[in-house]
Design a protein around this motif. Structure first.
Motif, short mmCIF file in Angstrom:
data_model
loop_
_atom_site.label_atom_id
_atom_site.label_comp_id
_atom_site.label_asym_id
_atom_site.label_seq_id
_atom_site.Cartn_x
_atom_site.Cartn_y
_atom_site.Cartn_z
N ALA A 143 0.84 -1.20 0.00
CA ALA A 143 0.00 0.00 0.00
C ALA A 143 0.87 1.25 0.00
N LEU A 144 1.93 1.22 0.83
CA LEU A 144 2.83 2.37 0.91
C LEU A 144 3.56 2.58 -0.41
N ALA A 145 3.96 1.47 -1.04
CA ALA A 145 4.65 1.58 -2.32
C ALA A 145 3.74 2.25 -3.34
N LYS A 146 2.47 1.86 -3.33
CA LYS A 146 1.49 2.43 -4.23
C LYS A 146 1.35 3.93 -3.97
N LEU A 147 1.16 4.30 -2.70
CA LEU A 147 0.96 5.71 -2.35
C LEU A 147 2.19 6.54 -2.72
N ARG A 148 3.35 5.94 -2.51
CA ARG A 148 4.59 6.63 -2.83
C ARG A 148 4.66 6.92 -4.33
N ASP A 149 4.29 5.91 -5.10
CA ASP A 149 4.29 6.07 -6.55
C ASP A 149 3.33 7.20 -6.95
N TRP A 150 2.13 7.18 -6.37
CA TRP A 150 1.13 8.22 -6.69
C TRP A 150 1.63 9.59 -6.26
N TYR A 151 2.27 9.61 -5.11
CA TYR A 151 2.74 10.90 -4.59
C TYR A 151 3.77 11.52 -5.53
N THR A 152 4.72 10.69 -6.00
CA THR A 152 5.75 11.25 -6.89
C THR A 152 5.15 11.70 -8.21
N LYS A 153 4.06 11.03 -8.65
CA LYS A 153 3.43 11.43 -9.91
C LYS A 153 2.46 12.59 -9.72
N GLY A 154 2.29 13.04 -8.45
CA GLY A 154 1.46 14.21 -8.21
C GLY A 154 -0.04 13.94 -8.14
N TYR A 155 -0.41 12.67 -7.91
CA TYR A 155 -1.84 12.35 -7.83
C TYR A 155 -2.44 12.72 -6.47
N LEU A 156 -1.56 12.94 -5.48
CA LEU A 156 -2.04 13.18 -4.11
C LEU A 156 -1.76 14.61 -3.69
N ASN A 157 -2.36 14.98 -2.57
CA ASN A 157 -2.10 16.29 -2.01
C ASN A 157 -0.65 16.38 -1.57
N LYS A 158 0.04 17.41 -2.05
CA LYS A 158 1.47 17.55 -1.76
C LYS A 158 1.75 17.69 -0.27
N GLU A 159 0.78 18.18 0.49
CA GLU A 159 1.04 18.43 1.91
C GLU A 159 0.28 17.48 2.82
#
Lengths: 289, 566
Positions: free
Chosen positions: B283-299
């Protein structure tokens, strides 16, 4: 002719820029709050408001002043500030006058006062004291415990010490009693000090919220600061059991902004009247001519 | 110097003497600490006490301060007046706390003997509940429940035996959960107009979810030519399971099933802690991937749950997960952005095809009673009446007070405060004026909404009230009820164990930091394995053992039959 040099001019410019930046840092948050309080709920919740209101309206102010609890709390705060400041000033000036003289138990007394500056009983003993004195749910619980502050006493005492002894002796020869000397010579001559300390105490009373929450057991007895604390400061984020109505209350950011703003106004309004005394400043020791 | 010492010691002696007096009178008060009335003279005539009796209560009231109508107050309002007139029971708040922390402080101060503890004490903190039991100041109420609790309430309490755990000790019952009810679950709120524009459907699996948030980030769903939108907003400030709004738990549960982050769960007959389950790594790997691609809130790691809503309301974020009522809190996006439309959808399914789970408490706090309180019968009478509003029966068929939380205009019951005979800014939640923080409910995760959707006629307060909400809001509750299997109460609800008291804070901080650093890409995925090792070594293993001991103890004695709740 130091102010003609290049270095001085450069310093002056940088200094002014620096001071303007600092005042902006103090002023802009207030401006943001004011803008929020004059905007619509939707705009505020969507982060659309910066320093200028969006969908300008007075709703938040209307709702706030229609709320009898808010206005009631405001009255309590005003009463508390007036009564509390008067009591404090009376206690501190009389004690300060006495302590500025030399008498035998002076040092022992001074020690006792200073100890209260360094150590306090803590929450539980204070609470037990107030409740066994039967002060809970009364105005006295808010004004008496903090009426005497050793720090303020030292300020006032030092102010009195700067007044020449000759003045006192002259008044004494003219037949004035100690109390008359205190009232007619010392107090008028130390207005700057009194104004400054008075303002400290006033602002302290106006902003104190914890004692209100602690000693009052009904909301209509809260002073304004305590009231705002319950409305504005939210629980610790982990509010799983929050119901829908509570959530709605939380999302009234524009209303909160209005309430905070209104609560700041009275105390800010006091400043200009005391400003002229601050120029004189306050003496904590050392010589100031 | 000598003199100073003399005067000092005199002063110290004085204070000791004075303090001594204070302490004395305090303890005297305690000894003469009688209940409100001795029960002998109290008589019930046609469901009313004559002479009237008083029940003193403690109350935690936040967000709610300043919400009484003109001329009403904490101890004198429409509900207290009703209680006096109809039941002969006067409710008086003698201890008021503003927020959770302040309330607990005041109760602890009251425990120190400075004043009388109220008759009825709601407690929202398991440590404090435990301390009260240890203090011997609260009552074992097993017998009272058996004798006085009305049958319809017994039926409710029977469904939630585990909710009694925090107040059970040595087979005695020192209180009862406050209106236990499995309330609404979480749904996904999505920008329908974005989906339409990009020809997408609401996601039901992780892969579809990823596709949607990628499109929301990269394909300019708001059509302004700028890359200023993103897929998914949630809060990570207080851990990765908020339990109400802006919740990311769905993503974790997709990989770990019932072992959800931040919660103790039953796994093969043993209680384990969800945050150390191996699936979290994926799950964390997934979120990390999304975060780097900018799919999530930066903060996301600095956003509190409530603050994470703002991006959705502003029209920047496309998906948010939380309770169905959250729609009311974010629907302003339809005002801020032209053409915006919000749709609700159930939370996605996990990678194994199973549903995803979420935390749900059965109850908010417990009632405890002063050991000198002898009017348990009166309490249950009042408590049962409060439930009338939940069942839609008796005095409170439509609500608690006409003109406050409902009104009848031209023969029609209405819950819209603007339409009242005397219009109000907002509904007066009268249920909160009694001794419960929230109005009791028996609606579960949204049964009334589900029934309405299936053709039930709205003929009582609960149904009419539900019917009055906006379509999207109602739809959310219907989904919440249909998906009620997703609700997972924590398997551990006792007071913090010995090792927890010393180490939990530290373990919790470590967990939050590790999760955040992995998502932010500041540490490799492998940091998770290290975290699990550290967690076990730093007291985690010990805590697991203690919690399992607690569990076997809690389920050993059959207290339910003692209370007649079997």
């Amino acid at each position: 002719m130091y102010h003609k040099t290049k270095g001085y001019k450069a310093f002056s410019v940088i200094n002014q820029i620096f001071l303007i930046a600092i005042s902006l840092a103090c002023f802009l948050p207030l401006l943001h709050l004011l803008a929020q309080s004059l905007s619509s709920k939707a705009a505020v919740n969507g982060n659309l408001v910066s320093f200028w209101p969006v969908d300008f309206n007075w709703d938040s102010y209307r709702i706030t002043f229609d709320n009898s609890n808010f206005t009631g709390s405001m009255m309590i705060s005003i009463l508390r500030t007036v009564v509390g400041t008067l009591i404090s000033m009376f206690v501190i000036t009389t004690a300060g006058y006495a302590m500025s003289k030399d008498f035998r138990a002076r040092n022992a007394l001074m020690w006792l006062f200073v100890i209260t500056m360094l150590f306090s009983g803590g929450l539980i003993p204070s609470y037990l004291l107030i409740s066994s004195l039967g002060l809970k749910n009364t105005l006295w619980a808010l004004v008496l415990p903090g009426a005497f502050g050793a720090y303020n006493l030292i300020l006032i005492m030092n102010f009195f010490k700067t007044i020449p002894k000759a003045l006192e002796e002259a008044a004494f020869i003219d037949g004035a009693s100690f109390f008359q000397i205190f009232r007619k010579v010392y107090l008028p001559l130390s207005l700057p000090g009194l104004a400054t300390v008075g303002l400290f105490i006033m602002v302290g009373h106006w902003n104190a919220w914890f004692d209100g929450l602690l000693y009052m057991s009904s909301t209509e007895k809260y002073p304004l600061a305590s009231f705002l604390q319950t409305v504005v400061v939210q629980g610790n984020g982990q509010n799983m059991a929050l119901s829908q109505s509570e959530a709605e209350a939380m999302s009234q950011q524009s209303l909160k902004a209005a309430q905070i703003f209104i609560s700041i106004v009275p105390i800010i309004a006091v400043y200009p009247f005391l400003q002229r005394y601050f120029v004189k400043g306050i003496v904590l020791g050392a010589v100031k001519e | 110097m000598k003199k100073t010492v003399g005067i000092l010691s005199a002063a110290v002696l004085m204070t000791v003497a004075i303090a001594g007096c204070g302490a004395d009178s305090g303890s005297n008060n305690n000894n003469s600490n009688k209940g409100s009335d001795s029960s002998a003279e109290v008589t019930l005539k046609d469901g009313k006490y004559d002479p009237p009796i008083t029940i003193t209560i403690a109350k935690q009231q936040d967000e709610n301060a300043g919400k009484y109508l003109e001329g009403e107050s904490l101890n004198d309002n429409v509900l207290t007046r009703w209680g006096e007139q109809n039941l002969g029971i006067k409710i008086e708040t003698t201890l008021l706390g503003s927020d959770g922390g302040n309330y607990n402080t005041k109760l602890r101060l009251a425990l120190s003997g400075s004043e009388k503890l109220p008759d009825l004490i709601p407690i929202y903190d398991t440590t404090l509940a435990n301390d009260l039991i240890q203090s011997g100041q609260v009552k074992d109420i097993a017998e009272d429940i058996k004798k006085y609790m009305p049958d319809r309430l017994k039926e409710i309490y029977k469904q939630f035996p585990a909710s009694f755990n925090p107040v059970i000790q040595d087979g005695k019952v020192y209180g009862m959960p406050i209106s236990p009810n499995l309330s609404e679950g979480e749904v996904m709120l999505i920008r329908q107009d974005w989906l339409d524009k990009l020809h997408l459907k609401a996601p039901t699996t992780i892969d579809e979810f990823e596709k949607v948030i990628a499109a929301f980030t990269n394909d300019d769903p708001d059509g302004n030519g700028k890359k200023d939108t993103y897929g998914f907003t949630f809060s990570g400030k207080d851990g990765y399971n908020t339990g109400w709004v802006s919740d990311p738990i769905m993503i974790f549960s997709a990989y770990t099933g019932k072992n959800i982050v931040g919660q103790w769960n039953m796994d093969n007959g043993k209680l384990t802690y969800g945050s150390i389950a191996s699936g979290n790594k994926e799950a964390l790997a997934k979120l990390r991937d999304w975060y780097t691609k900018g799919y999530l809130n930066k903060e996301l790691a600095t956003l509190a749950a409530w603050d994470a809503l703002a991006d959705f309301t502003e029209g920047k974020a496309g998906i948010i997960v939380g309770n169905p009522w959250m729609y009311d809190s974010v629907k302003d996006v339809e005002k801020n952005v032209k053409g915006a439309k919000i749709a609700v959808a159930p939370t996605i399914n996990g990678v194994s095809g199973e549903r995803t789970y979420q935390t749900k408490q059965y109850n908010d706090g417990v009632f405890m009673f002063n050991k000198n309180f002898n009017n348990m019968e009166a309490f249950f009478l009042y408590y049962d009446k409060l439930y009338d509003a939940a069942f839609g029966t008796g005095d409170f068929k439509y609500g608690y007070a006409q003109g406050y939380d409902y009104d009848i205009v031209d023969g029609q019951v209405t819950y819209d405060p603007a339409k009242f005979n005397k219009p109000l800014e907002a509904l007066q939640m009268v249920g909160k004026m009694a001794f419960t923080k929230n109005t009791p409910s028996v609606d579960g995760p949204g049964k009334s909404f589900y029934d309405l959707a299936n053709g039930t006629k709205p003929d009582n307060g609960v149904l009419i009230r539900a019917d009055a909400f906006s379509p999207t809001f109602k739809e959310g509750y219907v989904i919440s009820y249909e998906e009620r299997e997703s609700l997972l109460p924590p398997a551990f609800n006792g007071a913090p164990t010995k090792t927890m008291q010393t180490n939990w804070e530290q373990l919790n901080t470590m967990e939050k930091e590790t999760y955040t650093k992995i998502i932010y890409g500041k540490e490799p995925i492998e940091a998770f394995d290290e975290f699990v090792k550290q967690w076990n070594a730093k007291g985690g293993e010990e805590i697991i053992k203690e919690i399992n001991d607690w569990y076997s103890n809690a389920s050993k004695v059959d207290v339910m039959s003692k209370m007649g709740l079997n």
